[in-house]
Design a protein around this motif. Structure first.
Motif, PDB file in Angstrom:
ATOM      1  N   TYR B  32     -45.780 -74.313  -2.082  1.00  0.00           N
ATOM      2  CA  TYR B  32     -45.832 -74.575  -3.515  1.00  0.00           C
ATOM      3  C   TYR B  32     -44.594 -73.912  -4.113  1.00  0.00           C
ATOM      4  N   LEU B  33     -43.916 -74.575  -5.037  1.00  0.00           N
ATOM      5  CA  LEU B  33     -42.674 -74.058  -5.596  1.00  0.00           C
ATOM      6  C   LEU B  33     -42.759 -74.010  -7.114  1.00  0.00           C
ATOM      7  N   PHE B  34     -42.191 -72.971  -7.675  1.00  0.00           N
ATOM      8  CA  PHE B  34     -42.284 -72.751  -9.117  1.00  0.00           C
ATOM      9  C   PHE B  34     -40.953 -72.248  -9.648  1.00  0.00           C
ATOM     10  N   TRP B  35     -40.707 -72.552 -10.921  1.00  0.00           N
ATOM     11  CA  TRP B  35     -39.652 -71.901 -11.679  1.00  0.00           C
ATOM     12  C   TRP B  35     -40.298 -71.280 -12.921  1.00  0.00           C
ATOM     13  N   TYR B  36     -39.957 -69.997 -13.117  1.00  0.00           N
ATOM     14  CA  TYR B  36     -40.412 -69.272 -14.294  1.00  0.00           C
ATOM     15  C   TYR B  36     -39.187 -68.793 -15.071  1.00  0.00           C
ATOM     16  N   VAL B  37     -39.367 -68.608 -16.385  1.00  0.00           N
ATOM     17  CA  VAL B  37     -38.317 -68.063 -17.219  1.00  0.00           C
ATOM     18  C   VAL B  37     -38.842 -66.813 -17.917  1.00  0.00           C
ATOM     19  N   GLN B  38     -37.977 -65.816 -18.008  1.00  0.00           N
ATOM     20  CA  GLN B  38     -38.344 -64.560 -18.668  1.00  0.00           C
ATOM     21  C   GLN B  38     -37.300 -64.238 -19.726  1.00  0.00           C
ATOM     22  N   SER B  39     -37.700 -64.267 -20.974  1.00  0.00           N
ATOM     23  CA  SER B  39     -36.812 -63.865 -22.056  1.00  0.00           C
ATOM     24  C   SER B  39     -36.915 -62.347 -22.210  1.00  0.00           C
ATOM     25  N   PHE B  90     -36.505 -67.271 -12.632  1.00  0.00           N
ATOM     26  CA  PHE B  90     -37.027 -66.892 -11.332  1.00  0.00           C
ATOM     27  C   PHE B  90     -37.607 -68.098 -10.610  1.00  0.00           C
ATOM     28  N   CYS B  91     -37.218 -68.236  -9.359  1.00  0.00           N
ATOM     29  CA  CYS B  91     -37.815 -69.216  -8.478  1.00  0.00           C
ATOM     30  C   CYS B  91     -38.876 -68.489  -7.651  1.00  0.00           C
ATOM     31  N   ALA B  92     -39.977 -69.161  -7.367  1.00  0.00           N
ATOM     32  CA  ALA B  92     -41.052 -68.521  -6.615  1.00  0.00           C
ATOM     33  C   ALA B  92     -41.699 -69.518  -5.665  1.00  0.00           C
ATOM     34  N   VAL B  93     -42.231 -68.999  -4.580  1.00  0.00           N
ATOM     35  CA  VAL B  93     -42.975 -69.819  -3.631  1.00  0.00           C
ATOM     36  C   VAL B  93     -44.375 -69.259  -3.467  1.00  0.00           C
ATOM     37  N   GLY B  94     -45.312 -70.156  -3.217  1.00  0.00           N
ATOM     38  CA  GLY B  94     -46.681 -69.780  -2.936  1.00  0.00           C
ATOM     39  C   GLY B  94     -47.121 -70.478  -1.664  1.00  0.00           C
ATOM     40  N   ALA B  95     -47.952 -69.769  -0.899  1.00  0.00           N
ATOM     41  CA  ALA B  95     -48.374 -70.312   0.383  1.00  0.00           C
ATOM     42  C   ALA B  95     -49.410 -71.404   0.210  1.00  0.00           C
ATOM     43  N   ARG B  96     -49.376 -72.390   1.075  1.00  0.00           N
ATOM     44  CA  ARG B  96     -50.405 -73.423   1.081  1.00  0.00           C
ATOM     45  C   ARG B  96     -51.632 -72.921   1.824  1.00  0.00           C
ATOM     46  N   LEU B 103     -47.488 -64.840  -5.435  1.00  0.00           N
ATOM     47  CA  LEU B 103     -46.235 -65.558  -5.302  1.00  0.00           C
ATOM     48  C   LEU B 103     -45.142 -64.623  -4.791  1.00  0.00           C
ATOM     49  N   THR B 104     -44.195 -65.230  -4.078  1.00  0.00           N
ATOM     50  CA  THR B 104     -43.004 -64.500  -3.660  1.00  0.00           C
ATOM     51  C   THR B 104     -41.856 -64.979  -4.535  1.00  0.00           C
ATOM     52  N   PHE B 105     -41.212 -64.038  -5.207  1.00  0.00           N
ATOM     53  CA  PHE B 105     -40.162 -64.371  -6.164  1.00  0.00           C
ATOM     54  C   PHE B 105     -38.774 -64.082  -5.607  1.00  0.00           C
ATOM     55  N   GLY B 106     -37.812 -64.861  -6.092  1.00  0.00           N
ATOM     56  CA  GLY B 106     -36.423 -64.524  -5.873  1.00  0.00           C
ATOM     57  C   GLY B 106     -36.015 -63.403  -6.818  1.00  0.00           C
ATOM     58  N   LYS B 107     -34.775 -62.931  -6.665  1.00  0.00           N
ATOM     59  CA  LYS B 107     -34.308 -61.804  -7.467  1.00  0.00           C
ATOM     60  C   LYS B 107     -33.958 -62.205  -8.899  1.00  0.00           C
ATOM     61  N   GLY B 108     -33.889 -63.503  -9.132  1.00  0.00           N
ATOM     62  CA  GLY B 108     -33.619 -63.985 -10.480  1.00  0.00           C
ATOM     63  C   GLY B 108     -32.153 -64.312 -10.706  1.00  0.00           C
TER      64      GLY B 108
END
Lengths: 115, 115
Positions: B32-39, B90-96, B103-108
């Protein structure tokens, strides 16, 4: 507004002390996840509770613990605090782990400063 | 174990220009793949997600991302950025097979918008 609430917003405490961070998930969500965000480690998963039971542990120190109560709010307890515990602590909620696709909604975070 | 790499720590883009933020993941299957934004001073907001199906996914605020299995990538794009897009992404992955693990996140990637 994600619907996830966290209190307090800021917390300043001294080394060796113990603090409790609180999280209320979105209405209808049964899962609460805790994450730590620090400059050197980035965003790290700490622990996951589902409907009152611990489901998974990540990089959580033994000095840290959490619980989820019958009303589904969760608390993260940090004890014997060290300077390195200074970080932003997020909780996130989702409907549940299950095998169906899930997405996590994050609260605004608690900024912990240990002096 | 899964991992996420965001190769660009900082990116500067002129307002009105197009944007692409890179994300590479490591996982044994399709995650599973995600993009999050943090202001600044805010929590993480979910921009978009990929679970299955169409590899081009649309999100909020005019963002889209494309899943490329052959490249293990999930790059985020926007055709024309606005000053309000300045934030940490931030990009993140989640296990199926269940969402018990966090979630496992990238460093941003820190996005700077030039006027």
């Amino acid at each position: 507004d994600s619907g996830v609430t966290q209190t307090p917003k800021h917390l300043i405490t001294a080394t060796g002390q113990r603090v409790t961070l609180r999280c209320s998930p979105r209405s209808g969500d049964l899962s609460v996840y805790w994450y730590q965000q620090s400059l050197d480690q980035g965003l790290q998963f700490l622990i996951h509770y589902y409907n009152g039971e611990e489901r998974a542990k990540g990089n959580i120190l033994e000095r840290f613990s959490a619980q989820q109560f019958p009303d589904l709010h969760s608390e993260l307890n940090l004890s014997s605090l060290e300077l390195g515990d200074s970080a932003l602590y997020f909780c996130a909620s989702s409907v549940g782990p299950g095998t169906a696709p899930y997405e996590q909604y994050f609260g605004p975070g608690t900024r912990l400063t240990v002096t | 174990a899964q991992s996420v790499t965001q190769p660009d720590i900082h990116i500067t883009v002129s307002e009105g220009a197009s944007l692409e933020l890179r994300c590479n993941y490591s996982y044994g299957a399709t995650p599973y793949l995600f993009w999050y934004v943090q202001s600044p001073g805010q929590g993480l907001q979910l921009l978009l997600k990929y679970f299955s199906g169409d590899t081009l996914v649309q999100g909020i605020k005019g963002f889209e991302a494309e899943f490329k299995r052959s490249q293990s990538s999930f790059n985020l794009r926007k055709p024309s950025v606005h000053w309000s897009d300045a934030a940490e992404y931030f990009c993140a992955v989640g296990a199926r097979g269940g969402g018990a693990d966090g979630l496992t996140f990238g460093k941003g990637t820190h996005l700077i918008i030039q006027p």
